[in-house]
Design a protein around this motif. Structure first.
Motif, PDB file in Angstrom:
ATOM      1  N   ASN A   1     -55.015  -1.993  50.770  1.00  0.00           N
ATOM      2  CA  ASN A   1     -55.764  -2.240  49.542  1.00  0.00           C
ATOM      3  C   ASN A   1     -55.442  -1.165  48.513  1.00  0.00           C
ATOM      4  O   ASN A   1     -55.993  -0.064  48.538  1.00  0.00           O
ATOM      5  CB  ASN A   1     -57.271  -2.269  49.833  1.00  0.00           C
ATOM      6  N   LEU A   2     -54.534  -1.489  47.611  1.00  0.00           N
ATOM      7  CA  LEU A   2     -54.108  -0.512  46.610  1.00  0.00           C
ATOM      8  C   LEU A   2     -55.187  -0.256  45.566  1.00  0.00           C
ATOM      9  O   LEU A   2     -55.202   0.795  44.926  1.00  0.00           O
ATOM     10  CB  LEU A   2     -52.831  -1.001  45.925  1.00  0.00           C
ATOM     11  N   ARG A   3     -56.117  -1.202  45.392  1.00  0.00           N
ATOM     12  CA  ARG A   3     -57.170  -1.005  44.401  1.00  0.00           C
ATOM     13  C   ARG A   3     -58.119   0.122  44.787  1.00  0.00           C
ATOM     14  O   ARG A   3     -58.772   0.728  43.935  1.00  0.00           O
ATOM     15  CB  ARG A   3     -57.957  -2.303  44.223  1.00  0.00           C
ATOM     16  N   GLN A   4     -58.186   0.400  46.076  1.00  0.00           N
ATOM     17  CA  GLN A   4     -59.018   1.504  46.555  1.00  0.00           C
ATOM     18  C   GLN A   4     -58.248   2.815  46.593  1.00  0.00           C
ATOM     19  O   GLN A   4     -58.718   3.797  47.169  1.00  0.00           O
ATOM     20  CB  GLN A   4     -59.560   1.183  47.951  1.00  0.00           C
ATOM     21  N   LYS A   5     -57.054   2.816  45.961  1.00  0.00           N
ATOM     22  CA  LYS A   5     -56.201   3.993  45.869  1.00  0.00           C
ATOM     23  C   LYS A   5     -55.807   4.531  47.245  1.00  0.00           C
ATOM     24  O   LYS A   5     -55.672   5.721  47.459  1.00  0.00           O
ATOM     25  CB  LYS A   5     -56.888   5.091  45.046  1.00  0.00           C
ATOM     26  N   ARG A   6     -55.644   3.600  48.190  1.00  0.00           N
ATOM     27  CA  ARG A   6     -55.156   3.954  49.529  1.00  0.00           C
ATOM     28  C   ARG A   6     -53.777   3.332  49.688  1.00  0.00           C
ATOM     29  O   ARG A   6     -53.644   2.142  49.944  1.00  0.00           O
ATOM     30  CB  ARG A   6     -56.113   3.437  50.600  1.00  0.00           C
ATOM     31  N   ARG A   7     -52.761   4.155  49.532  1.00  0.00           N
ATOM     32  CA  ARG A   7     -51.395   3.653  49.588  1.00  0.00           C
ATOM     33  C   ARG A   7     -50.860   3.563  51.015  1.00  0.00           C
ATOM     34  O   ARG A   7     -49.886   2.855  51.263  1.00  0.00           O
ATOM     35  CB  ARG A   7     -50.476   4.543  48.745  1.00  0.00           C
ATOM     36  N   THR A   8     -51.461   4.288  51.931  1.00  0.00           N
ATOM     37  CA  THR A   8     -51.023   4.259  53.327  1.00  0.00           C
ATOM     38  C   THR A   8     -52.226   4.131  54.246  1.00  0.00           C
ATOM     39  O   THR A   8     -53.330   4.548  53.913  1.00  0.00           O
ATOM     40  CB  THR A   8     -50.239   5.532  53.703  1.00  0.00           C
ATOM     41  N   ASP A   9     -51.991   3.541  55.399  1.00  0.00           N
ATOM     42  CA  ASP A   9     -52.993   3.445  56.442  1.00  0.00           C
ATOM     43  C   ASP A   9     -52.280   3.723  57.763  1.00  0.00           C
ATOM     44  O   ASP A   9     -51.903   2.818  58.496  1.00  0.00           O
ATOM     45  CB  ASP A   9     -53.641   2.062  56.443  1.00  0.00           C
ATOM     46  N   GLY A  10     -52.084   5.015  58.022  1.00  0.00           N
ATOM     47  CA  GLY A  10     -51.287   5.404  59.183  1.00  0.00           C
ATOM     48  C   GLY A  10     -49.836   5.016  58.971  1.00  0.00           C
ATOM     49  O   GLY A  10     -49.208   5.382  57.976  1.00  0.00           O
ATOM     50  N   ALA A  11     -49.303   4.229  59.909  1.00  0.00           N
ATOM     51  CA  ALA A  11     -47.907   3.791  59.810  1.00  0.00           C
ATOM     52  C   ALA A  11     -47.744   2.587  58.889  1.00  0.00           C
ATOM     53  O   ALA A  11     -46.622   2.185  58.596  1.00  0.00           O
ATOM     54  CB  ALA A  11     -47.368   3.448  61.195  1.00  0.00           C
ATOM     55  N   PHE A  12     -48.849   2.038  58.427  1.00  0.00           N
ATOM     56  CA  PHE A  12     -48.787   0.819  57.626  1.00  0.00           C
ATOM     57  C   PHE A  12     -48.835   1.159  56.142  1.00  0.00           C
ATOM     58  O   PHE A  12     -49.779   1.772  55.661  1.00  0.00           O
ATOM     59  CB  PHE A  12     -49.939  -0.117  57.997  1.00  0.00           C
ATOM     60  N   HIS A  13     -47.807   0.740  55.433  1.00  0.00           N
ATOM     61  CA  HIS A  13     -47.732   0.923  53.982  1.00  0.00           C
ATOM     62  C   HIS A  13     -46.607   0.041  53.449  1.00  0.00           C
ATOM     63  O   HIS A  13     -45.849  -0.569  54.224  1.00  0.00           O
ATOM     64  CB  HIS A  13     -47.472   2.394  53.631  1.00  0.00           C
ATOM     65  N   ILE A  14     -46.523  -0.042  52.142  1.00  0.00           N
ATOM     66  CA  ILE A  14     -45.432  -0.795  51.515  1.00  0.00           C
ATOM     67  C   ILE A  14     -44.668   0.133  50.563  1.00  0.00           C
ATOM     68  O   ILE A  14     -44.122  -0.312  49.543  1.00  0.00           O
ATOM     69  CB  ILE A  14     -45.966  -2.039  50.771  1.00  0.00           C
ATOM     70  N   GLN A  15     -44.608   1.392  50.923  1.00  0.00           N
ATOM     71  CA  GLN A  15     -43.948   2.384  50.075  1.00  0.00           C
ATOM     72  C   GLN A  15     -42.453   2.149  49.954  1.00  0.00           C
ATOM     73  O   GLN A  15     -41.854   2.402  48.903  1.00  0.00           O
ATOM     74  CB  GLN A  15     -44.203   3.796  50.633  1.00  0.00           C
ATOM     75  N   ASN A  16     -41.822   1.707  51.049  1.00  0.00           N
ATOM     76  CA  ASN A  16     -40.375   1.484  50.999  1.00  0.00           C
ATOM     77  C   ASN A  16     -40.013   0.366  50.029  1.00  0.00           C
ATOM     78  O   ASN A  16     -39.065   0.475  49.254  1.00  0.00           O
ATOM     79  CB  ASN A  16     -39.845   1.146  52.401  1.00  0.00           C
ATOM     80  N   VAL A  17     -40.796  -0.712  50.069  1.00  0.00           N
ATOM     81  CA  VAL A  17     -40.546  -1.824  49.164  1.00  0.00           C
ATOM     82  C   VAL A  17     -40.818  -1.425  47.719  1.00  0.00           C
ATOM     83  O   VAL A  17     -40.044  -1.735  46.813  1.00  0.00           O
ATOM     84  CB  VAL A  17     -41.401  -3.048  49.567  1.00  0.00           C
ATOM     85  N   ASN A  18     -41.911  -0.720  47.488  1.00  0.00           N
ATOM     86  CA  ASN A  18     -42.230  -0.300  46.127  1.00  0.00           C
ATOM     87  C   ASN A  18     -41.200   0.680  45.578  1.00  0.00           C
ATOM     88  O   ASN A  18     -40.885   0.660  44.382  1.00  0.00           O
ATOM     89  CB  ASN A  18     -43.628   0.317  46.081  1.00  0.00           C
ATOM     90  N   ALA A  19     -40.682   1.549  46.440  1.00  0.00           N
ATOM     91  CA  ALA A  19     -39.628   2.464  46.003  1.00  0.00           C
ATOM     92  C   ALA A  19     -38.371   1.686  45.623  1.00  0.00           C
ATOM     93  O   ALA A  19     -37.687   2.023  44.644  1.00  0.00           O
ATOM     94  CB  ALA A  19     -39.317   3.473  47.107  1.00  0.00           C
ATOM     95  N   TYR A  20     -38.087   0.634  46.389  1.00  0.00           N
ATOM     96  CA  TYR A  20     -36.932  -0.200  46.050  1.00  0.00           C
ATOM     97  C   TYR A  20     -37.147  -0.911  44.721  1.00  0.00           C
ATOM     98  O   TYR A  20     -36.209  -1.045  43.920  1.00  0.00           O
ATOM     99  CB  TYR A  20     -36.672  -1.219  47.154  1.00  0.00           C
ATOM    100  N   HIS A  21     -38.365  -1.372  44.468  1.00  0.00           N
ATOM    101  CA  HIS A  21     -38.661  -1.983  43.164  1.00  0.00           C
ATOM    102  C   HIS A  21     -38.282  -1.041  42.029  1.00  0.00           C
ATOM    103  O   HIS A  21     -37.675  -1.450  41.032  1.00  0.00           O
ATOM    104  CB  HIS A  21     -40.155  -2.311  43.065  1.00  0.00           C
ATOM    105  N   GLY A  22     -38.659   0.233  42.172  1.00  0.00           N
ATOM    106  CA  GLY A  22     -38.362   1.214  41.137  1.00  0.00           C
ATOM    107  C   GLY A  22     -36.868   1.409  40.942  1.00  0.00           C
ATOM    108  O   GLY A  22     -36.378   1.461  39.804  1.00  0.00           O
ATOM    109  N   ARG A  23     -36.118   1.502  42.056  1.00  0.00           N
ATOM    110  CA  ARG A  23     -34.663   1.673  41.943  1.00  0.00           C
ATOM    111  C   ARG A  23     -34.012   0.443  41.316  1.00  0.00           C
ATOM    112  O   ARG A  23     -33.083   0.550  40.508  1.00  0.00           O
ATOM    113  CB  ARG A  23     -34.054   1.949  43.322  1.00  0.00           C
ATOM    114  N   LEU A  24     -34.501  -0.736  41.689  1.00  0.00           N
ATOM    115  CA  LEU A  24     -33.947  -1.976  41.158  1.00  0.00           C
ATOM    116  C   LEU A  24     -34.181  -2.090  39.652  1.00  0.00           C
ATOM    117  O   LEU A  24     -33.251  -2.397  38.887  1.00  0.00           O
ATOM    118  CB  LEU A  24     -34.584  -3.165  41.884  1.00  0.00           C
ATOM    119  N   LYS A  25     -35.402  -1.824  39.206  1.00  0.00           N
ATOM    120  CA  LYS A  25     -35.716  -1.943  37.785  1.00  0.00           C
ATOM    121  C   LYS A  25     -34.935  -0.904  36.964  1.00  0.00           C
ATOM    122  O   LYS A  25     -34.426  -1.214  35.875  1.00  0.00           O
ATOM    123  CB  LYS A  25     -37.224  -1.752  37.576  1.00  0.00           C
TER     124      LYS A  25
END
Length: 317
Positions: free
Chosen positions: A241-265
């Motif tokens: 839940n990114l709206r709660q400003k929680r980007r990670t939950d232990g091993a679970f996150h979507i940081q790799n995909v979001n980082a790729y979005h930034g490189r792609l754009k």
């Protein structure tokens, strides 16, 4: 060339300036040798798929083969996107331009061809590269969408007022002007992305269903479309839940995909807006750069353009 003519040609090499010497060195070391290394004799007839091929002379510098079944001839380029393209001596330099992500005009200048030729080559080179994506992902699989502004770049008749150099959407947020692109990536580096016609559970499920391993853990944001798909397919789903400003939950996150979005754009900005009908080609081009990283070279680029995929150099995450 006769021996006397060759000696005369060699005697004039001292008259070349440094720029001309560099161009000569590129011509001697790169194009024809690279193409010869990238091409492999066809195993099947591109016309009838039979294996009864035999040598049949040569034409325009390429070995020809004749099929004993359909009696038609072919060469190593027949049936590939590069078939019937001219100026093969420049293909090596154009592959270099693709490795460097040069724009159309800079690539044309690099290869000393017309800009329209460089544009046509770009999408011929990218035709099969755009189809090369991960076919199977397992473990923790991250998925998230990003958006590109719809573009009719290059078309003469528009249904709206023309924008200049990419432009901006008239309204913020997701609207009909935006083209959704779903990016899927697992922790081993297997990567796939898809241009979606619509951002809904049906279209998301259509691309994710054959891609995900049944034992995979799908990690996404809290969008309902992923929850509906995971529930229907019986796949374990973890929401961040990114709206709660929680980007990670232990091993679970979507940081790799979001980082790729930034490189792609950031990478896309150099092209000043990409026509929607060519968007998938650019997505494939970026995947090529990510797949090999610093190991990418013109030879690998040319092999992938011909549909010969070398061993992938996966980027670990």
């Amino acid at each position: 060339m006769r021996a006397t003519e060759f000696r005369s040609w060699l005697s004039r090499l001292t008259q070349l300036n440094q720029t001309q010497r560099d161009q000569l060195q590129t011509q001697l070391s790169c194009p024809q040798g690279m193409l010869a290394e990238a091409l492999e004799p066809p195993e099947h007839c591109p016309h009838c798929q039979a294996t009864a091929l035999r040598p049949w002379g040569s034409s325009h510098g390429l070995a020809r083969y004749r099929c004993r079944t359909c009696r038609r001839t072919c060469n190593a380029l027949t049936g590939t996107p590069l078939a019937r393209l001219r100026h093969r001596e420049c293909w090596g330099r154009y592959a270099e331009a693709m490795v460097k992500s040069l724009t159309v005009r800079k690539a044309a200048e690099h290869c000393e061809v017309h800009k329209n030729t460089a544009f046509r080559w770009r999408h011929r080179f990218l035709r099969l590269i755009a189809e090369h994506r991960a076919q199977h992902e397992s473990g923790i699989v991250e998925a998230d969408e990003t958006f590109f502004l719809g573009s009719f770049k290059g078309q003469r008749k528009l249904s709206r007022q023309a924008r200049k150099r990419g432009g901006r959407a008239r309204r913020k947020g997701f609207t009909a002007e935006q083209i959704p692109v779903l990016v899927v990536r697992d922790r081993s580096g297997q990567h796939a992305d898809f241009q979606l016609k619509q951002l809904n559970a049906a279209h998301v499920g259509e691309v994710l269903r054959p891609l995900l391993d049944p034992d995979a853990v799908l990690c996404t944001d809290s969008a309902a479309i992923y929850q509906s798909f995971a529930k229907a397919e019986g796949i374990t789903h973890h929401r961040v839940n990114l709206r709660q400003k929680r980007r990670t939950d232990g091993a679970f996150h979507i940081q790799n995909v979001n980082a790729y979005h930034g490189r792609l754009k950031l990478w896309m900005k150099r092209f000043n807006g990409v026509a929607t009908k060519y968007l998938e080609n650019y997505l494939g081009w970026r995947r090529l750069l990510e797949r090999y990283g610093n190991d990418l070279n013109p030879l690998i680029c040319m092999k992938e353009s011909l549909g010969d995929y070398p061993v992938q150099q996966l980027t670990q995450t």
